[in-house]
Design a protein around this motif. Structure first.
Motif, PDB file in Angstrom:
ATOM      1  N   ALA A 204       0.758  -1.316   0.091  1.00  0.00           N
ATOM      2  CA  ALA A 204      -0.002  -0.070  -0.070  1.00  0.00           C
ATOM      3  C   ALA A 204       0.746   1.246   0.041  1.00  0.00           C
ATOM      4  O   ALA A 204       0.253   2.344  -0.166  1.00  0.00           O
ATOM      5  N   LEU A 275      -2.791   3.977  -4.960  1.00  0.00           N
ATOM      6  CA  LEU A 275      -3.240   2.776  -4.193  1.00  0.00           C
ATOM      7  C   LEU A 275      -1.960   2.163  -3.421  1.00  0.00           C
ATOM      8  O   LEU A 275      -1.994   1.489  -2.381  1.00  0.00           O
ATOM      9  N   GLY A 276      -0.978   1.919  -4.321  1.00  0.00           N
ATOM     10  CA  GLY A 276       0.270   1.203  -3.734  1.00  0.00           C
ATOM     11  C   GLY A 276       0.961   0.763  -5.064  1.00  0.00           C
ATOM     12  O   GLY A 276       0.933   1.347  -6.107  1.00  0.00           O
ATOM     13  N   ASP A 332      -5.574  -8.021  -1.622  1.00  0.00           N
ATOM     14  CA  ASP A 332      -4.950  -6.705  -0.878  1.00  0.00           C
ATOM     15  C   ASP A 332      -5.348  -5.608  -2.039  1.00  0.00           C
ATOM     16  O   ASP A 332      -5.582  -4.699  -1.513  1.00  0.00           O
ATOM     17  N   GLN A 333      -5.078  -5.860  -3.445  1.00  0.00           N
ATOM     18  CA  GLN A 333      -4.965  -4.711  -4.246  1.00  0.00           C
ATOM     19  C   GLN A 333      -6.744  -4.255  -4.113  1.00  0.00           C
ATOM     20  O   GLN A 333      -7.045  -3.367  -4.322  1.00  0.00           O
ATOM     21  N   ALA A 336      -7.660  -2.217  -1.381  1.00  0.00           N
ATOM     22  CA  ALA A 336      -7.146  -0.930  -1.413  1.00  0.00           C
ATOM     23  C   ALA A 336      -8.147  -0.182  -2.556  1.00  0.00           C
ATOM     24  O   ALA A 336      -8.594   1.049  -2.362  1.00  0.00           O
ATOM     25  N   GLN A 339     -11.298   0.916  -0.658  1.00  0.00           N
ATOM     26  CA  GLN A 339     -10.962   2.062   0.206  1.00  0.00           C
ATOM     27  C   GLN A 339     -11.079   3.332  -0.415  1.00  0.00           C
ATOM     28  O   GLN A 339     -11.502   4.255  -0.078  1.00  0.00           O
TER      29      GLN A 339
END
Length: 366
Positions: A204, A275-276, A332-333, A336, A339
């Protein structure tokens, strides 16, 4: 003596015996199969001793048996798994020509139901007990491999059913494995080529300065919470808008993203959120991910880098991930993305059929 009514007689003129005799002459076989995937979107196929091609779990519907019951029975008999199946993916009319059956089989045609067996986790997969003497092996394979592993009719049916599951428009009606009302996924031939595979960890935070940025992609969110996905017109491969930095971008990833989004999708976006990044432990590279509101789509045009005009579709973020093979880090992506979506004030999209966007469109949030 019972006479069989002719085809120009109306059913109201038949006796029950005559009507039954006519329908019996038109009888066809009935079959059921089950499409099961693992968490990477790979399809479960069986190797059987009596065929040199792979099969989905399933078989013939017995006399007096419903297709759903037959599918559940076959799962138990072939894999040792007890579960009900209550969601259909496709109903296929298999013609005598389409089945390419031996004349000695006297194949009259078949109505074959494909049910959704769901996505299986490690525990369910570990519980598989193949039937001895019939099922020689069970494996999960990339959808693009189905045509090389299965007979042509079975591969067409399995891919059509899988596209119907992703598209979420309800069961597809097929003839010899092909939909009679093709969706954009069918027309583009999605999943006939291997999906993009990047099992890279998602972080992230910002990318370390020593890593070279080799890719910038954007999750561009429409007003209803769906994202823009591009489909290659010649291969059906899916990608998110974005691309590789070029010298005129002055090492600014947002300049890269804006340029690539315009070139690939004729699209524009609003204020982006970082996002990351993804990184490869064995290479000094970083792949950046952003989220942004999609504000405009111009008329579709050819990507100057490839000469191809991408097919533009809106899909939920979850549907988009089914078009890639990104492995466990994809969760995980995805988190994100949601969010960022919430921070942008964009609602979460309900699962629904993918929408093709062939024309110029203004997109605004209310």
């Amino acid at each position: 003596m019972t006479t069989t009514p002719t085809s120009d007689e109306t059913p109201s003129a038949f006796t029950d015996e005559q009507y039954g005799a006519q329908r019996a002459e038109a009888a066809v076989w009935a079959g059921a199969s089950v499409l099961i995937t693992d968490r990477r979107g790979r399809v479960l196929v069986e190797s059987v001793g009596y065929r040199d091609t792979r099969l989905l779990p399933g078989g013939a519907v017995d006399k007096g048996e419903s297709p759903a019951h037959a599918a559940a029975r076959e799962l138990y008999e072939e894999l040792g798994v007890t579960m009900s199946v209550d969601r259909g993916l496709a109903v296929d009319w298999v013609s005598t020509a389409g089945a390419n059956a031996s004349p000695t089989l006297r194949f009259p045609g078949e109505v074959l139901h494909v049910f959704d067996g769901g996505t299986w986790g490690d525990e369910q997969i570990a519980a598989i007990r193949p039937r001895e003497g019939e099922i020689e092996a069970v494996e999960f394979v990339e959808p693009a491999r189905l045509p090389e592993l299965m007979s042509p009719d079975n591969a067409r049916r399995a891919l059509s059913a899988l596209r119907a599951r992703i598209n979420a428009a309800g069961p597809a009606l097929l003839e010899d494995g092909l939909p009679i009302a093709p969706t954009v996924l069918d027309r583009a031939g999605v999943l006939r080529t291997a999906r993009a595979r990047h099992h890279l960890p998602f972080h992230a935070g910002p990318a370390p300065e020593q890593l070279s940025v080799v890719q910038v992609w954007g999750w561009l969110l429409g007003p209803d919470g769906r994202v823009l996905v591009l489909l290659e017109p010649d291969t059906g491969a899916a990608l998110l808008p974005g691309g590789t930095p070029e010298l005129p971008d002055r090492t600014d990833p947002l300049v890269t993203l804006s340029r690539e989004v315009h070139e690939e999708a004729a699209a524009e976006f609003g204020e982006p959120l970082f996002l990351g990044h993804l990184c490869d432990p064995d290479k000094p590279y970083a792949r950046l991910r952003y989220a942004a509101p999609l504000t405009r789509l111009g008329p579709p045009s050819a990507d100057p880098a490839t000469g191809r005009t991408h097919i533009r579709v809106l899909a939920t973020p979850e549907q988009a991930l089914e078009l890639f093979d990104w492995g466990p880090p994809a969760a995980d992506q995805l988190s994100a993305v949601h969010q960022a979506r919430a921070r942008l004030g964009i609602p979460r999209a309900a699962r629904q059929p993918l929408t093709e966007l062939p024309n110029a469109t203004e997109l605004t949030t209310s």
